[in-house]
Design a protein around this motif. Sequence first.
Motif, PDB file in Angstrom:
ATOM      1  N   UNK A 109     -41.867  19.615   9.626  1.00  0.00           N
ATOM      2  CA  UNK A 109     -42.975  19.834  10.570  1.00  0.00           C
ATOM      3  C   UNK A 109     -43.188  21.337  10.676  1.00  0.00           C
ATOM      4  N   UNK A 110     -44.294  21.797  10.111  1.00  0.00           N
ATOM      5  CA  UNK A 110     -44.606  23.233  10.125  1.00  0.00           C
ATOM      6  C   UNK A 110     -46.066  23.420  10.513  1.00  0.00           C
ATOM      7  N   UNK A 111     -46.299  24.256  11.495  1.00  0.00           N
ATOM      8  CA  UNK A 111     -47.661  24.522  11.941  1.00  0.00           C
ATOM      9  C   UNK A 111     -48.265  25.623  11.074  1.00  0.00           C
ATOM     10  N   UNK A 112     -49.301  25.280  10.335  1.00  0.00           N
ATOM     11  CA  UNK A 112     -49.974  26.262   9.490  1.00  0.00           C
ATOM     12  C   UNK A 112     -50.905  27.126  10.339  1.00  0.00           C
ATOM     13  N   UNK A 113     -50.949  28.425  10.075  1.00  0.00           N
ATOM     14  CA  UNK A 113     -51.800  29.319  10.882  1.00  0.00           C
ATOM     15  C   UNK A 113     -53.252  28.860  10.965  1.00  0.00           C
ATOM     16  N   UNK A 114     -53.782  28.301   9.894  1.00  0.00           N
ATOM     17  CA  UNK A 114     -55.187  27.886   9.884  1.00  0.00           C
ATOM     18  C   UNK A 114     -55.455  26.721  10.831  1.00  0.00           C
ATOM     19  N   UNK A 115     -54.399  25.985  11.208  1.00  0.00           N
ATOM     20  CA  UNK A 115     -54.575  24.791  12.033  1.00  0.00           C
ATOM     21  C   UNK A 115     -53.962  24.936  13.420  1.00  0.00           C
ATOM     22  N   UNK A 116     -53.615  26.140  13.798  1.00  0.00           N
ATOM     23  CA  UNK A 116     -52.895  26.315  15.054  1.00  0.00           C
ATOM     24  C   UNK A 116     -53.710  25.863  16.261  1.00  0.00           C
ATOM     25  N   UNK A 117     -55.036  25.919  16.151  1.00  0.00           N
ATOM     26  CA  UNK A 117     -55.885  25.490  17.265  1.00  0.00           C
ATOM     27  C   UNK A 117     -56.201  24.001  17.242  1.00  0.00           C
ATOM     28  N   UNK A 118     -55.684  23.291  16.237  1.00  0.00           N
ATOM     29  CA  UNK A 118     -55.915  21.852  16.164  1.00  0.00           C
ATOM     30  C   UNK A 118     -54.925  21.067  17.011  1.00  0.00           C
ATOM     31  N   UNK A 119     -53.821  21.713  17.379  1.00  0.00           N
ATOM     32  CA  UNK A 119     -52.809  21.038  18.178  1.00  0.00           C
ATOM     33  C   UNK A 119     -53.276  20.883  19.620  1.00  0.00           C
ATOM     34  N   UNK A 120     -52.777  19.859  20.294  1.00  0.00           N
ATOM     35  CA  UNK A 120     -53.089  19.665  21.715  1.00  0.00           C
ATOM     36  C   UNK A 120     -52.270  20.600  22.595  1.00  0.00           C
ATOM     37  N   UNK A 121     -51.266  21.282  22.020  1.00  0.00           N
ATOM     38  CA  UNK A 121     -50.477  22.253  22.760  1.00  0.00           C
ATOM     39  C   UNK A 121     -51.051  23.656  22.565  1.00  0.00           C
ATOM     40  N   UNK A 122     -50.781  24.517  23.511  1.00  0.00           N
ATOM     41  CA  UNK A 122     -51.279  25.892  23.438  1.00  0.00           C
ATOM     42  C   UNK A 122     -50.652  26.624  22.256  1.00  0.00           C
ATOM     43  N   UNK A 123     -51.439  27.517  21.666  1.00  0.00           N
ATOM     44  CA  UNK A 123     -51.011  28.214  20.455  1.00  0.00           C
ATOM     45  C   UNK A 123     -49.689  28.949  20.631  1.00  0.00           C
ATOM     46  N   UNK A 124     -49.469  29.533  21.810  1.00  0.00           N
ATOM     47  CA  UNK A 124     -48.241  30.311  22.011  1.00  0.00           C
ATOM     48  C   UNK A 124     -46.984  29.454  21.988  1.00  0.00           C
ATOM     49  N   UNK A 125     -47.137  28.150  22.189  1.00  0.00           N
ATOM     50  CA  UNK A 125     -45.975  27.267  22.183  1.00  0.00           C
ATOM     51  C   UNK A 125     -45.638  26.760  20.777  1.00  0.00           C
ATOM     52  N   UNK A 126     -46.573  26.802  19.863  1.00  0.00           N
ATOM     53  CA  UNK A 126     -46.348  26.196  18.545  1.00  0.00           C
ATOM     54  C   UNK A 126     -46.452  27.178  17.388  1.00  0.00           C
ATOM     55  N   UNK A 127     -46.741  28.438  17.668  1.00  0.00           N
ATOM     56  CA  UNK A 127     -46.991  29.398  16.588  1.00  0.00           C
ATOM     57  C   UNK A 127     -45.782  29.578  15.668  1.00  0.00           C
ATOM     58  N   UNK A 128     -44.579  29.340  16.201  1.00  0.00           N
ATOM     59  CA  UNK A 128     -43.368  29.526  15.383  1.00  0.00           C
ATOM     60  C   UNK A 128     -42.678  28.214  15.030  1.00  0.00           C
ATOM     61  N   UNK A 129     -43.397  27.101  15.090  1.00  0.00           N
ATOM     62  CA  UNK A 129     -42.786  25.801  14.786  1.00  0.00           C
ATOM     63  C   UNK A 129     -42.592  25.625  13.284  1.00  0.00           C
ATOM     64  N   UNK A 130     -41.358  25.422  12.888  1.00  0.00           N
ATOM     65  CA  UNK A 130     -40.998  25.148  11.497  1.00  0.00           C
ATOM     66  C   UNK A 130     -39.664  24.408  11.544  1.00  0.00           C
ATOM     67  N   UNK A 131     -39.721  23.091  11.613  1.00  0.00           N
ATOM     68  CA  UNK A 131     -38.500  22.309  11.789  1.00  0.00           C
ATOM     69  C   UNK A 131     -38.429  21.166  10.775  1.00  0.00           C
ATOM     70  N   UNK A 132     -37.249  20.601  10.664  1.00  0.00           N
ATOM     71  CA  UNK A 132     -37.016  19.469   9.782  1.00  0.00           C
ATOM     72  C   UNK A 132     -36.290  18.377  10.560  1.00  0.00           C
ATOM     73  N   UNK A 133     -36.861  17.179  10.572  1.00  0.00           N
ATOM     74  CA  UNK A 133     -36.182  16.024  11.155  1.00  0.00           C
ATOM     75  C   UNK A 133     -35.436  15.299  10.045  1.00  0.00           C
ATOM     76  N   UNK A 134     -34.141  15.136  10.224  1.00  0.00           N
ATOM     77  CA  UNK A 134     -33.306  14.388   9.284  1.00  0.00           C
ATOM     78  C   UNK A 134     -32.910  13.087   9.978  1.00  0.00           C
ATOM     79  N   UNK A 135     -33.469  11.993   9.514  1.00  0.00           N
ATOM     80  CA  UNK A 135     -33.308  10.679  10.148  1.00  0.00           C
ATOM     81  C   UNK A 135     -32.505   9.737   9.258  1.00  0.00           C
ATOM     82  N   UNK A 136     -31.468   9.124   9.814  1.00  0.00           N
ATOM     83  CA  UNK A 136     -30.742   8.085   9.092  1.00  0.00           C
ATOM     84  C   UNK A 136     -31.678   6.894   8.923  1.00  0.00           C
TER      85      UNK A 136
END
Length: 357
Positions: A109-136
């Motif tokens: 899950x990575x927020x691309x700069x071009x789509x930062x305003x597409x999220x329902x959350x404010x930009x300042x909360x998601x600008x640095x989102x870059x995570x990986x979910x590892x699910x069994x």
Amino acid sequence: MREHRIVLLAGDGIGPEITSVTKNLLEAASKKHEFNLIFEEKPFGGAAIDAVGQPLPTDTLKACQASDAVLLAAIGNPRFDKNPRELRPESGLLELRAGLKLFANLRPVKVLPALINSSSLKAEFISNVDLMVVRELIGGIYFGQPKGRIKTDEQERAFNTMCYSSSEIDRISRIGFEIAKSRRGRLCSVDKANVLDVSHLWRERVTNMSKMFPDVELTHLYVDNAAMQLVKEPGQFDVILTSNLFGDILSDEAAMLTGSIGMLPSASLGSDGPGLFEPVHGSAPDIEGLDLANPIAMVLSAAMMLRLGLNENNAAHDLELAVEKVLDKGFRTADIFSKGSSKLGCKAMGEQLLEAL
């Protein structure tokens, strides 16, 4: 010339549309980087139920097992909801994961700069989102026994069993730690150890595995708190490690940080044999055939296939770069459209991606 055998499972709904776009891009990428992809298309899900009466035909499973990688688009349709469970598209997916022994599901899950305003959350909360979910993926409550329904004279009861063995926890936690080691060195294990015995074992085994990865910082969260933290401060996460049920829910929640579940890929891997690569989104039967689908998650899933399944890293990078270029130019499908951008259908988005590639 290098050669790879790919089974394509277009499935249901928008699946054939996004598969067509992605296949064109894969053919172009393979030609550019001088390797050959041999595609074999097989029925799966609702399409297979219509064709042969079962969601995962034996021939489809055998083809997948003999391939180098499996690329799945989407399955499901409400018209199968009243079928017996074994004759629903989703049952075919569970059978395929088990048949390929795919125990680890990876969802970046990575927020691309071009789509930062597409999220329902404010930009300042998601600008640095870059995570990986590892699910069994092939244990827990979805596969645990006993399960079923019991009728008595007075009422009916239904039950499922959540269970994990130490070896199942160890193999998925090892994957989580290895991924965290290759990223930013932080792993958050999510459980419900304050209530569930199975989570007590989960936490004990993950903690024990952490001794083999001293460079990775391990934390634990209860699943309800993790769900809250994903909305409150998603940038705190690097790798999230969790069980089948919790991972199913949390990965979909995390997907919406990007603004659309139509943007996110996934990979399902085992100890050996072919992996399964698929977009996180569903089959969207309400827009089937209307040329409204977003093919980007499927394209990014193909990039994960190239990198993780086929070791074609340069081609994977080119697909990902093509997506970024098209988004930077302001092209959008309906699900990520915003004022000032140019709205495209599935086919037109595919053409732009092909040009960028």
